[in-house]
Design a protein around this motif. Sequence first.
Motif, mmCIF file in Angstrom:
data_model
loop_
_atom_site.group_PDB
_atom_site.id
_atom_site.type_symbol
_atom_site.label_atom_id
_atom_site.label_comp_id
_atom_site.label_asym_id
_atom_site.label_seq_id
_atom_site.Cartn_x
_atom_site.Cartn_y
_atom_site.Cartn_z
ATOM 1 N N GLU A 39 -45.497 53.970 6.900
ATOM 2 C CA GLU A 39 -46.707 54.634 7.374
ATOM 3 C C GLU A 39 -46.502 56.142 7.508
ATOM 4 N N ASN A 40 -45.860 56.735 6.506
ATOM 5 C CA ASN A 40 -45.645 58.190 6.439
ATOM 6 C C ASN A 40 -44.729 58.737 7.526
ATOM 7 N N HIS A 41 -43.961 57.870 8.171
ATOM 8 C CA HIS A 41 -43.002 58.297 9.173
ATOM 9 C C HIS A 41 -41.636 57.686 8.857
ATOM 10 N N LEU A 42 -40.620 58.199 9.549
ATOM 11 C CA LEU A 42 -39.266 57.679 9.410
ATOM 12 C C LEU A 42 -38.903 56.919 10.687
ATOM 13 N N TRP A 43 -38.367 55.714 10.517
ATOM 14 C CA TRP A 43 -38.089 54.828 11.644
ATOM 15 C C TRP A 43 -36.648 54.335 11.574
ATOM 16 N N PHE A 44 -36.162 53.783 12.690
ATOM 17 C CA PHE A 44 -34.850 53.140 12.679
ATOM 18 C C PHE A 44 -34.857 51.946 13.616
ATOM 19 N N THR A 45 -33.948 51.003 13.322
ATOM 20 C CA THR A 45 -33.700 49.860 14.199
ATOM 21 C C THR A 45 -32.196 49.700 14.380
ATOM 22 N N VAL A 46 -31.803 49.035 15.461
ATOM 23 C CA VAL A 46 -30.395 48.744 15.714
ATOM 24 C C VAL A 46 -30.283 47.297 16.159
ATOM 25 N N ASP A 47 -29.384 46.557 15.508
ATOM 26 C CA ASP A 47 -29.047 45.193 15.915
ATOM 27 C C ASP A 47 -27.626 45.173 16.451
ATOM 28 N N PHE A 48 -27.382 44.318 17.444
ATOM 29 C CA PHE A 48 -26.057 44.157 18.036
ATOM 30 C C PHE A 48 -25.773 42.673 18.165
ATOM 31 N N ASN A 49 -24.688 42.231 17.524
ATOM 32 C CA ASN A 49 -24.323 40.806 17.507
ATOM 33 C C ASN A 49 -25.483 39.935 17.042
ATOM 34 N N GLY A 50 -26.230 40.442 16.083
ATOM 35 C CA GLY A 50 -27.327 39.670 15.523
ATOM 36 C C GLY A 50 -28.617 39.724 16.318
ATOM 37 N N ASN A 51 -28.615 40.423 17.451
ATOM 38 C CA ASN A 51 -29.822 40.549 18.273
ATOM 39 C C ASN A 51 -30.377 41.966 18.156
ATOM 40 N N ARG A 52 -31.678 42.078 18.078
ATOM 41 C CA ARG A 52 -32.289 43.406 17.977
ATOM 42 C C ARG A 52 -32.312 44.043 19.366
ATOM 43 N N VAL A 53 -31.702 45.212 19.472
ATOM 44 C CA VAL A 53 -31.703 45.951 20.734
ATOM 45 C C VAL A 53 -32.582 47.196 20.658
ATOM 46 N N ILE A 54 -32.819 47.721 19.457
ATOM 47 C CA ILE A 54 -33.764 48.807 19.252
ATOM 48 C C ILE A 54 -34.752 48.356 18.184
ATOM 49 N N TYR A 55 -36.015 48.182 18.570
ATOM 50 C CA TYR A 55 -37.063 47.826 17.627
ATOM 51 C C TYR A 55 -37.535 49.090 16.898
ATOM 52 N N THR A 146 -37.461 61.711 18.665
ATOM 53 C CA THR A 146 -36.687 60.471 18.680
ATOM 54 C C THR A 146 -37.171 59.544 19.786
ATOM 55 N N GLN A 147 -37.400 58.285 19.406
ATOM 56 C CA GLN A 147 -37.834 57.263 20.353
ATOM 57 C C GLN A 147 -36.878 56.074 20.336
ATOM 58 N N TYR A 148 -36.951 55.293 21.402
ATOM 59 C CA TYR A 148 -36.182 54.050 21.496
ATOM 60 C C TYR A 148 -37.129 52.974 22.015
ATOM 61 N N THR A 149 -37.472 52.038 21.150
ATOM 62 C CA THR A 149 -38.353 50.941 21.549
ATOM 63 C C THR A 149 -37.500 49.730 21.885
ATOM 64 N N LEU A 150 -37.627 49.260 23.111
ATOM 65 C CA LEU A 150 -36.745 48.224 23.660
ATOM 66 C C LEU A 150 -37.434 46.867 23.715
ATOM 67 N N PRO A 151 -36.643 45.811 23.867
ATOM 68 C CA PRO A 151 -37.240 44.482 24.011
ATOM 69 C C PRO A 151 -38.099 44.383 25.274
ATOM 70 N N GLU A 152 -39.125 43.571 25.198
ATOM 71 C CA GLU A 152 -39.982 43.309 26.350
ATOM 72 C C GLU A 152 -39.144 42.773 27.506
ATOM 73 N N GLY A 153 -39.366 43.309 28.707
ATOM 74 C CA GLY A 153 -38.621 42.864 29.876
ATOM 75 C C GLY A 153 -37.409 43.709 30.209
ATOM 76 N N THR A 154 -37.131 44.740 29.422
ATOM 77 C CA THR A 154 -35.997 45.625 29.690
ATOM 78 C C THR A 154 -36.222 46.402 30.990
ATOM 79 N N LYS A 155 -35.130 46.599 31.736
ATOM 80 C CA LYS A 155 -35.162 47.415 32.943
ATOM 81 C C LYS A 155 -34.131 48.534 32.821
#
Length: 629
Positions: A39-55, A146-155
């Motif tokens: 969508e005309n932007h640059l994005w990133f994701t990060v997975d850790f041990n197979g789980n997504r930690v940054i959407y 720069t943004q960091y989108t986290l899993p629902e329920g993160t504190k």
Amino acid sequence: MRIIKIFILSIFSYYSLFANEVSLQSPDSRYAVKVFEQENHLWFTVDFNGNRVIYPSLLGINGNGEWKENVKIGNISRDTVNQTWYPVYGERSVVKDHYNGCVIDLVSDDNKRRTLQLEIRSYDEGVAFRYIFPGGEYLHITDEYTQYTLPEGTKAWYTPRAQTSYELLPLYGWPGESERPLVLELPENNYLLLTEAGVVNYVRTKFALGDKPNTINNVMYGSVDEIAPFATPWRVLMAAKKAGELIENNDILLNLNPPSIIENPWWITPGKVMREVTLSTAGAKAVVDFAVKRNLQYIHFDSGWYGPENNWKSDATTVAFDSIRNSKYGAFDLHEAIAYAKKNNKKVILYVNQRALSNQLDEILPLYKSWGVDGLKFGFVQVGSHLWTKWLHEAVAKCAKYGLVVDIHDEYRPTGFSRTYPNLMTQEGIRGNEEFPDATHNALLPFTRFTQGAADYTICYYRRDFSGKDVPEKSQGLVKARLLSTTPAHQLALSVIYYSPLQYVYWYDKPSESQDEPELEFFDKVPTVWDDTKVLEGVPAEYITMARRSGRDWFVGSITNTEPRKLFTSLNFLEPGKTYTAHIYEDDPKVKTRTKVGIKRIKVTHESVLEANLQPSGGQAIMITEILD
């Protein structure tokens, strides 16, 4: 120079074909980073041990034009580095630097004449990335997206400033920006830490809630003006299944800074420090004598020795009178005190407020060296802006030229600069004993502030209610002094748990307050730097047990929050086949001393498990020494 590369592997590859997606894994494959166009932007994701930690999270920056929309991936280069190096001092005597990296050329339809690069490194310990401006032009950076989108329920463990307390908050309704590092508790019992490294010639960033749900944004303190080529600080993410891994893996911050440029660091000496609180010659000599008796390496003269520190007229080249600290004029002869310290092989640190530092730095450094001073404590430093951040690190470099170690106080927090200039030995940036925090706060600090490196917490011992009157002493200008709310064994344990190469002990204490309690032998013998560090167990804001090795000896510290706690500590980190003596120091109301610290000594091996019954706000300290034939 002790920094020696003993094994280096570098593989460099270059891709000329454009792609719309780039993937990068850590050497052990636990981390997986993906950068992609959408969508005309640059994005990133990060997975850790197979789980997504940054959407999917936005990347971008405003520097000589917008790099937010219509940004595309261009050429890509990759490399792998695997090396080890030996720090001058640290929490470990050997540091591993192993990562897979890539540099992505970014192009934009809105900024066709310029190129931006995104550099990414994926370590076994975490992920880091930064923006690079390769051109040779004047550069004006105004914002970062720069943004960091986290899993629902993160504190998040939110704190507004470097010296304030923490709250565990959901990702909504924050009262303002949060200080670095930001430690997050994710669903599925994972932890995530967001921070930055290499903040030397830039501005500080904090974290704020974004417009999207569960999203956190980087927020710059202000603008940056420099000349390209130029790189921003590293944005760092560390994930962990157990919170203690965030401490054990914090060498990533050092690895993201250049190696030491101090070729012969023999003069950089870690050690324990005692502050002289009376600003008198007699008081100074008493502290030196106490330092000799109790194996302390430094004495420190705090604010007031050159006059009122907040007065622009106070001259840091001259010993002056400050009635707040000592009402008896002429009671303090600094030069006589320094000479007495030198006669007894003790080093001297002087406090200087930034008001004087900014005006007199080039004058006082050679002067203090001629006086026999060994280090400076910078007070009330300005942090955040590009101007003062750059000035501060240049000041540390100037101190190195004169063989002076540095302790930076107030809001400054480390980002790994001590690797490049190891004369920067510690810094505050912490709500320490000057604020008399409770044990819950203390049990949280190892997992938050101490993941960033050394902190000058200022350990105390005698600032407590022994008489039952609950009235703190108010002499020597300590009119705001309060009483410790943690036990003596808790304070003993902090000298192991809280890392600081310059470890201040007896902060509010005077030699005359000591009754040579037997447990002081632990302070006498505990080192301030280490060959190995292990987090044996712990939960943020509840409790922690850490073990650190110095040579053949191990030191173990346990603290609890305001709740009592029973802990079982396995000694399986000891070498099999050897026998040790465990010297255990614990709170014991049956002991007849004022401090109520009991001592027991037992034989142990790597198969031993020790039980600790911690009082509320209590702790336990253990020294483990090998029994030699």
